[in-house]
Design a protein around this motif. Structure first.
Motif, PDB file in Angstrom:
ATOM      1  N   GLN A 228       0.833  -1.187   0.000  1.00 18.42           N
ATOM      2  CA  GLN A 228       0.000   0.000   0.000  1.00 18.42           C
ATOM      3  C   GLN A 228       0.873   1.245   0.000  1.00 18.42           C
ATOM      4  O   GLN A 228       1.951   1.263   0.601  1.00 18.42           O
ATOM      5  N   LYS A 229       0.417   2.298  -0.643  1.00 13.92           N
ATOM      6  CA  LYS A 229       1.163   3.547  -0.634  1.00 13.92           C
ATOM      7  C   LYS A 229       0.942   4.253   0.702  1.00 13.92           C
ATOM      8  O   LYS A 229      -0.142   4.164   1.286  1.00 13.92           O
ATOM      9  N   PRO A 230       1.973   4.951   1.201  1.00 10.34           N
ATOM     10  CA  PRO A 230       1.781   5.715   2.438  1.00 10.34           C
ATOM     11  C   PRO A 230       0.623   6.693   2.297  1.00 10.34           C
ATOM     12  O   PRO A 230       0.417   7.288   1.242  1.00 10.34           O
ATOM     13  N   SER A 231      -0.151   6.838   3.363  1.00  8.63           N
ATOM     14  CA  SER A 231      -1.340   7.684   3.332  1.00  8.63           C
ATOM     15  C   SER A 231      -1.170   8.871   4.260  1.00  8.63           C
ATOM     16  O   SER A 231      -0.441   8.813   5.248  1.00  8.63           O
ATOM     17  N   SER A 232      -1.852   9.966   3.915  1.00  2.00           N
ATOM     18  CA  SER A 232      -1.828  11.143   4.786  1.00  2.00           C
ATOM     19  C   SER A 232      -2.680  10.907   6.032  1.00  2.00           C
ATOM     20  O   SER A 232      -2.525  11.578   7.040  1.00  2.00           O
ATOM     21  N   GLY A 233      -3.605   9.932   5.960  1.00  3.01           N
ATOM     22  CA  GLY A 233      -4.403   9.573   7.122  1.00  3.01           C
ATOM     23  C   GLY A 233      -3.785   8.395   7.846  1.00  3.01           C
ATOM     24  O   GLY A 233      -2.590   8.119   7.729  1.00  3.01           O
ATOM     25  N   PHE A 234      -4.597   7.675   8.596  1.00  6.73           N
ATOM     26  CA  PHE A 234      -4.074   6.520   9.319  1.00  6.73           C
ATOM     27  C   PHE A 234      -5.188   5.497   9.516  1.00  6.73           C
ATOM     28  O   PHE A 234      -6.385   5.810   9.419  1.00  6.73           O
ATOM     29  N   LEU A 235      -4.786   4.275   9.788  1.00  5.52           N
ATOM     30  CA  LEU A 235      -5.694   3.189  10.124  1.00  5.52           C
ATOM     31  C   LEU A 235      -5.525   2.835  11.597  1.00  5.52           C
ATOM     32  O   LEU A 235      -4.476   3.122  12.192  1.00  5.52           O
TER      33      LEU A 235
ATOM     34  N   ARG B  77       8.712   5.226  12.416  1.00  2.05           N
ATOM     35  CA  ARG B  77       7.802   6.356  12.570  1.00  2.05           C
ATOM     36  C   ARG B  77       7.009   6.633  11.303  1.00  2.05           C
ATOM     37  O   ARG B  77       5.908   7.175  11.363  1.00  2.05           O
ATOM     38  N   GLU B  78       7.579   6.274  10.145  1.00  2.00           N
ATOM     39  CA  GLU B  78       6.877   6.488   8.887  1.00  2.00           C
ATOM     40  C   GLU B  78       5.757   5.478   8.682  1.00  2.00           C
ATOM     41  O   GLU B  78       4.830   5.720   7.899  1.00  2.00           O
ATOM     42  N   GLU B  79       5.844   4.341   9.374  1.00  2.93           N
ATOM     43  CA  GLU B  79       4.882   3.257   9.161  1.00  2.93           C
ATOM     44  C   GLU B  79       3.766   3.237  10.203  1.00  2.93           C
ATOM     45  O   GLU B  79       2.621   2.918   9.885  1.00  2.93           O
ATOM     46  N   SER B  80       4.099   3.558  11.449  1.00  2.00           N
ATOM     47  CA  SER B  80       3.102   3.548  12.518  1.00  2.00           C
ATOM     48  C   SER B  80       3.698   4.185  13.762  1.00  2.00           C
ATOM     49  O   SER B  80       4.899   4.490  13.812  1.00  2.00           O
ATOM     50  N   ASP B  81       2.863   4.368  14.777  1.00  2.00           N
ATOM     51  CA  ASP B  81       3.367   4.832  16.074  1.00  2.00           C
ATOM     52  C   ASP B  81       3.297   3.718  17.116  1.00  2.00           C
ATOM     53  O   ASP B  81       3.263   3.976  18.314  1.00  2.00           O
ATOM     54  N   ILE B  82       3.303   2.463  16.644  1.00  2.00           N
ATOM     55  CA  ILE B  82       3.171   1.328  17.555  1.00  2.00           C
ATOM     56  C   ILE B  82       4.347   1.229  18.517  1.00  2.00           C
ATOM     57  O   ILE B  82       4.188   0.797  19.662  1.00  2.00           O
TER      58      ILE B  82
ATOM     59  N   GLU C  49      -9.758  -4.211  25.681  1.00  2.00           N
ATOM     60  CA  GLU C  49      -9.441  -3.418  24.485  1.00  2.00           C
ATOM     61  C   GLU C  49      -7.945  -3.206  24.394  1.00  2.00           C
ATOM     62  O   GLU C  49      -7.214  -3.391  25.365  1.00  2.00           O
ATOM     63  N   LEU C  50      -7.503  -2.819  23.187  1.00  2.00           N
ATOM     64  CA  LEU C  50      -6.081  -2.573  22.959  1.00  2.00           C
ATOM     65  C   LEU C  50      -5.806  -1.075  22.967  1.00  2.00           C
ATOM     66  O   LEU C  50      -6.679  -0.280  22.622  1.00  2.00           O
ATOM     67  N   PRO C  51      -4.590  -0.680  23.352  1.00  2.00           N
ATOM     68  CA  PRO C  51      -4.225   0.737  23.239  1.00  2.00           C
ATOM     69  C   PRO C  51      -4.332   1.207  21.794  1.00  2.00           C
ATOM     70  O   PRO C  51      -4.093   0.438  20.864  1.00  2.00           O
ATOM     71  N   GLU C  52      -4.699   2.446  21.605  1.00  2.00           N
ATOM     72  CA  GLU C  52      -4.877   2.968  20.242  1.00  2.00           C
ATOM     73  C   GLU C  52      -3.519   3.131  19.552  1.00  2.00           C
ATOM     74  O   GLU C  52      -2.570   3.662  20.134  1.00  2.00           O
ATOM     75  N   VAL C  53      -3.454   2.655  18.319  1.00  2.00           N
ATOM     76  CA  VAL C  53      -2.244   2.759  17.507  1.00  2.00           C
ATOM     77  C   VAL C  53      -2.644   3.291  16.138  1.00  2.00           C
ATOM     78  O   VAL C  53      -3.685   2.901  15.588  1.00  2.00           O
ATOM     79  N   HIS C  54      -1.827   4.167  15.573  1.00  2.00           N
ATOM     80  CA  HIS C  54      -2.073   4.704  14.242  1.00  2.00           C
ATOM     81  C   HIS C  54      -1.109   4.045  13.245  1.00  2.00           C
ATOM     82  O   HIS C  54       0.101   4.036  13.459  1.00  2.00           O
ATOM     83  N   PHE C  55      -1.669   3.509  12.172  1.00  2.00           N
ATOM     84  CA  PHE C  55      -0.875   2.856  11.130  1.00  2.00           C
ATOM     85  C   PHE C  55      -0.960   3.694   9.860  1.00  2.00           C
ATOM     86  O   PHE C  55      -2.044   3.910   9.318  1.00  2.00           O
TER      87      PHE C  55
END
Length: 361
Positions: free
Chosen positions: A112-119, A189-194, A139-145
């Motif tokens: 997938q191409k990098p997105s300006s948003g997150f999953l 950091r470019e892929e997620s904040d996990i 529940e799991l801690p929130e992570v942005h991908f």
């Protein structure tokens, strides 16, 4: 109680910067007394690396791997080794699809191409052993991908966690006697904040334990500021027990004999991490101490709740903050108030004096 043996993990990536976060998450101090022992090598030097001494192989941030290493990796997994693959936007996913996973359990990848948003994580199997630390809170801690690879034709795998796009985040399968876990997004950091989330460390620890086959022997982590009781088998009477802290500090423990077993009660600990109990020079027990889950609750409190729980004073951002702080430290200046009071009293005295002044005879 069966004492778990140390889990030996080999981490492979193109450079230390690519596998630094997983390596630190598994063994932040690099101490030999850690429950998980971690070695790391660059993928360019992996051709001659033997895998027989390891329980789990973790690949993170590797562009490709040599054919010789992939052959050893395949034999390693089929013979009972654990394999954790963390996808990276620098990895040649076509290479891994054809050269590695088609030898193990086939699936296809679509970058997938990098997105300006997150999953985010939309669903996960809470009953799976790798999510056991989060079972209590549900529940799991929130992570942005920000980037991920999309899995295709993965019927030989089971989805353990999914992204908000519907794509799998974590896939599991078995090849021969070994287990495979695939995480479809990286930790840079470019892929997620996990890597900076409360999910990363327990997820990697539990994944490694699960892949190594030690998950059934690993107990629920204790928490700081609580008394801990450990029961140990097979320790001779009169043994001198010591507790090793994560930072290297050691303290003696007073055992209580229960039949052929030994129980030790440990006073509340203030530092989270992996603790080890030694009988002389022999390791006889290891356990994890974590922070309470409720301390990771990120729900925002309103001002009234905060004022109710804590003796705090709120400052209006539009006010003179310097003046407010000086008043809080030294008190409010009263000389102006008293000066006005004196002035008003003087005027009143003059007015009253003129009204009630006796006329001259």
């Amino acid at each position: 109680l069966r004492v778990p043996e140390r889990i030996k993990v080999l981490v492979v990536g193109d450079s230390e910067s690519e596998y630094l976060f997983p390596k630190l998450a598994l063994n932040p101090t690099g101490a030999d007394t850690s429950y998980i022992s971690v070695d790391a090598i660059n993928s360019s030097r992996s051709a001659g690396q033997l895998l027989t001494d390891y329980d789990v192989l973790l690949v993170s941030g590797a562009t490709t791997l040599s054919d010789e290493f992939i052959s050893r990796l395949t034999s390693f997994v089929e013979s009972g080794g654990g394999f954790l693959f963390i996808a990276s936007n620098k990895s040649d996913m076509d290479f891994f699809q054809e050269s590695l996973f088609h030898r193990l359990v086939a699936l296809e990848f679509e970058k997938q191409k990098p997105s300006s948003g997150f999953l985010t994580i939309s669903s996960f199997d809470i009953e799976h052993p790798i999510f056991e630390p989060f079972r209590e809170i549900g529940e799991l801690p929130e992570v942005h991908f920000y980037w991920n690879v999309r899995a295709r034709n993965y019927s030989g795998y089971r989805t353990i966690a999914s992204l908000s796009s519907g794509d799998p985040l974590i896939l599991e399968s078995k090849a021969g006697e070994g287990k495979i876990l695939i995480i479809t997004s990286g930790s840079s950091r470019e892929e997620s904040d996990i890597a900076t989330s409360a999910l990363f460390v327990p997820l990697l620890h539990r994944s490694v334990q699960y892949l190594s086959g030690n998950i059934a022997r690993f107990e629920e982590p204790e928490t700081v500021s609580t008394y801990i009781t450990r029961t140990i088998e097979g320790v001779p009477a009169g043994s001198r027990l010591t507790l090793a802290h994560p930072g290297g500090k050691q303290e003696y423990l007073e055992p209580v004999y229960i039949g052929s077993n030994i129980a030790v009660k440990i006073k509340p600990l203030s530092t989270p991490g992996i603790y080890s109990i030694f009988s002389g020079d022999s390791l006889v027990d290891m356990f994890a101490v974590n922070v309470p889950f409720d301390e990771s609750d990120t729900e925002k409190l309103d001002k009234k709740q905060i004022e109710k729980e804590f003796p705090l004073t709120f400052i209006d951002p539009e006010s003179n903050i310097d003046k407010f702080i000086l008043q809080a430290r030294f008190g409010k200046e009263l000389w102006k108030t008293f000066l006005w009071i004196a002035f008003i009293l003087t005027v009143l005295e003059l007015a009253l004096g003129s009204i009630y002044r006796k006329p001259k005879e």
